[in-house]
Scaffold this motif. Structure first.
Motif, PDB file in Angstrom:
ATOM      1  N   ASP A  63       0.874  -1.192   0.000  1.00  0.00           N
ATOM      2  CA  ASP A  63       0.000   0.000   0.000  1.00  0.00           C
ATOM      3  C   ASP A  63       0.901   1.229   0.000  1.00  0.00           C
ATOM      4  O   ASP A  63       1.302   1.718   1.048  1.00  0.00           O
ATOM      5  N   TYR A  64       1.211   1.711  -1.185  1.00  0.00           N
ATOM      6  CA  TYR A  64       2.212   2.781  -1.296  1.00  0.00           C
ATOM      7  C   TYR A  64       1.778   4.078  -0.617  1.00  0.00           C
ATOM      8  O   TYR A  64       2.614   4.899  -0.246  1.00  0.00           O
ATOM      9  N   ASN A  65       0.483   4.260  -0.457  1.00  0.00           N
ATOM     10  CA  ASN A  65       0.000   5.495   0.166  1.00  0.00           C
ATOM     11  C   ASN A  65       0.052   5.444   1.692  1.00  0.00           C
ATOM     12  O   ASN A  65      -0.177   6.444   2.357  1.00  0.00           O
ATOM     13  N   ARG A  66       0.323   4.249   2.251  1.00  0.00           N
ATOM     14  CA  ARG A  66       0.344   4.100   3.712  1.00  0.00           C
ATOM     15  C   ARG A  66       1.771   4.092   4.232  1.00  0.00           C
ATOM     16  O   ARG A  66       2.671   3.547   3.577  1.00  0.00           O
ATOM     17  N   TYR A  67       1.955   4.614   5.443  1.00  0.00           N
ATOM     18  CA  TYR A  67       3.261   4.505   6.092  1.00  0.00           C
ATOM     19  C   TYR A  67       3.556   3.045   6.429  1.00  0.00           C
ATOM     20  O   TYR A  67       2.644   2.272   6.699  1.00  0.00           O
ATOM     21  N   PRO A  68       4.826   2.693   6.431  1.00  0.00           N
ATOM     22  CA  PRO A  68       5.176   1.314   6.813  1.00  0.00           C
ATOM     23  C   PRO A  68       5.000   1.083   8.317  1.00  0.00           C
ATOM     24  O   PRO A  68       4.867   2.042   9.085  1.00  0.00           O
ATOM     25  N   ASP A  69       5.047  -0.168   8.729  1.00  0.00           N
ATOM     26  CA  ASP A  69       5.069  -0.530  10.150  1.00  0.00           C
ATOM     27  C   ASP A  69       6.362   0.012  10.745  1.00  0.00           C
ATOM     28  O   ASP A  69       7.452  -0.416  10.360  1.00  0.00           O
ATOM     29  N   PHE A 263       9.941   5.005  10.526  1.00  0.00           N
ATOM     30  CA  PHE A 263       9.623   4.545   9.156  1.00  0.00           C
ATOM     31  C   PHE A 263      10.855   4.422   8.265  1.00  0.00           C
ATOM     32  O   PHE A 263      10.764   4.629   7.057  1.00  0.00           O
ATOM     33  N   SER A 266      11.029   0.822   4.475  1.00  0.00           N
ATOM     34  CA  SER A 266       9.753   0.840   3.758  1.00  0.00           C
ATOM     35  C   SER A 266       9.118  -0.543   3.776  1.00  0.00           C
ATOM     36  O   SER A 266       9.807  -1.556   3.953  1.00  0.00           O
ATOM     37  N   SER A 267       7.812  -0.586   3.582  1.00  0.00           N
ATOM     38  CA  SER A 267       7.121  -1.886   3.538  1.00  0.00           C
ATOM     39  C   SER A 267       7.654  -2.736   2.401  1.00  0.00           C
ATOM     40  O   SER A 267       7.710  -3.963   2.493  1.00  0.00           O
TER      41      SER A 267
END
Ligand SMILES: *Cc1c(COP(=O)(O)O)cnc(C)c1O
Length: 373
Positions: A63-69, A263, A266-267
């Motif tokens: 989900d590129y629009n979401r911040y990673p864990d 962050f 990245s995811s």
């Protein structure tokens, strides 16, 4: 201060330490030569792409629009299983350079009484060390390597004093090649006060074939002041995705988590790293191919009478002294970029088979040989 007089404009000023920092010189790309495939042997990159499962995972995306864990939980859990260490003891970073930066910012710097901490490391070693160390405000204490490219651990231990906060051990040492042994590292740790943090940088751990080589994780289990650094940049072919980590005890990680850039991983990087761990057998196979190539290069050089330090990473060191720039130029004319360090020597990364073969040819045609250590 106001800026009333346009003739003497007030300018922004960096911290004075910036003047002291060496510039990080990234490995150069090779020059194009007609009729020859160019090869980059200047950055210790893995010449092979990541394993197929990693490429599939990347294509699947995130989900590129979401911040990673922020805690990279999946990756830490995957590593915990693979390395048999608690997931809580792993702190991720943007490459192991990111992880090292966290460690130094936490444990080294200029103190309230204006006394700078001292950070000891071998020299020559990883080029990023003087930059990251001095940026914190700490003083860098560089201890020359032994003539065969190994750390001078006795001299490093002797340099420890009340100001010393951190010691960096690089095994195998970039750029000279040799790895540290368990016996010598334990002797070193036992000779240093327990309040000095000992960082064992194992960026090339997977390439080591020295029998009694130190295993940082064993040192971490035994000594509360040891931190191990590892990365996905080299063995796992993920240099571009920036993912690395440190392993240390809660007495250390509690602070690293405070200072860590949120962050940083990245995811996409996390997903790729997890897929690489899940397919570790294939990674190990590729690493073995590079180790076999390293053996071929080292034996090829010895066959023409050249001496090189023990090479335990994915690179070799040529102690060319004043001939360093000349050899680098000759290699470049054959479309091979190698890493020249001033008038000291050259580091040549193990590359594709054709690159290694051409490198050996360049060496056999070169009239001089590197200095005997
Ligand atoms: C390449 C390298 C690293 C790691 O780099 P990252 O890409 O930031 O993980 C760390 N230490 C040494 C000695 C290296 O050569």
């Amino acid at each position: 201060m106001s800026n009333k007089n346009p003739a003497t404009p007030v300018k922004v000023q960096p911290r004075p330490v910036l003047d002291l920092l060496p510039k990080y010189a990234a490995g150069k790309p090779p020059t194009a030569v007609a009729g020859l495939t160019s090869y980059k042997m200047s950055s210790n990159e893995n010449p092979l792409p990541p394993v197929p499962a990693v490429m599939d995972a990347i294509r699947e995306g995130v989900d590129y629009n979401r911040y990673p864990d922020p805690l990279a939980t999946k990756l830490r859990e995957s590593l915990a299983g693979y390395l048999d260490v608690p997931a809580e003891d792993i702190v991720t970073g943007a490459g192991s350079l990111g992880a090292l930066t966290q460690i130094l910012q936490t444990f080294a710097g200029q103190n309230d009484d204006d006394v700078a901490d001292e950070v000891i490391y071998a020299w020559r070693s990883f080029e990023a060390y003087p930059i990251v160390v001095q940026t914190t405000g700490a003083d860098a204490v560089e201890i020359p390597n032994l003539p065969d490219g190994r750390h001078d651990l006795d001299a490093m231990a002797a340099a420890v004093n009340a100001q010393t906060s951190v010691v960096l051990l690089c095994t195998p040492n970039n750029p000279t090649g040799p790895a540290l042994t368990t016996v010598e590292v334990e002797k070193f740790i036992n000779s240093v006060p327990a309040n000095v943090l000992i960082v064992i940088d194992e960026a090339y751990n997977e390439f080591v074939r020295l029998e009694d080589a130190v295993d940082g994780i064993k040192m971490f289990r035994k000594y509360p002041n040891v931190v191990v650094l590892r990365t996905f940049s080299k063995a796992h072919s993920l240099a571009n995705l920036r993912v690395g980590y440190s392993i240390s005890h809660p007495s250390i990680t509690q602070y690293l988590r405070v200072i860590a850039t949120p962050f940083a991983v990245s995811s996409l990087a996390e997903k790729a790293a997890v897929a690489s761990i899940e397919n570790i057998d294939q990674v190990v196979e590729r690493v073995q191919h590079l180790v076999d190539e390293r053996t071929r290069v080292v034996e090829g050089l010895r066959a023409i009478g050249w001496e090189v330090p023990d090479a335990q990473g994915n690179f070799i060191w040529l102690n060319f002294g004043a001939d360093t720039p000349d050899f680098a130029r000759i290699a470049d004319e054959q479309a091979l970029s190698v890493r020249a360090f001033g008038n000291e020597g050259l580091r040549v990364s193990i590359g594709e088979e054709e690159a290694n073969t051409r490198f050996l040819e360049v060496c056999s045609n070169y009239p001089k040989r590197p200095a005997v250590s």
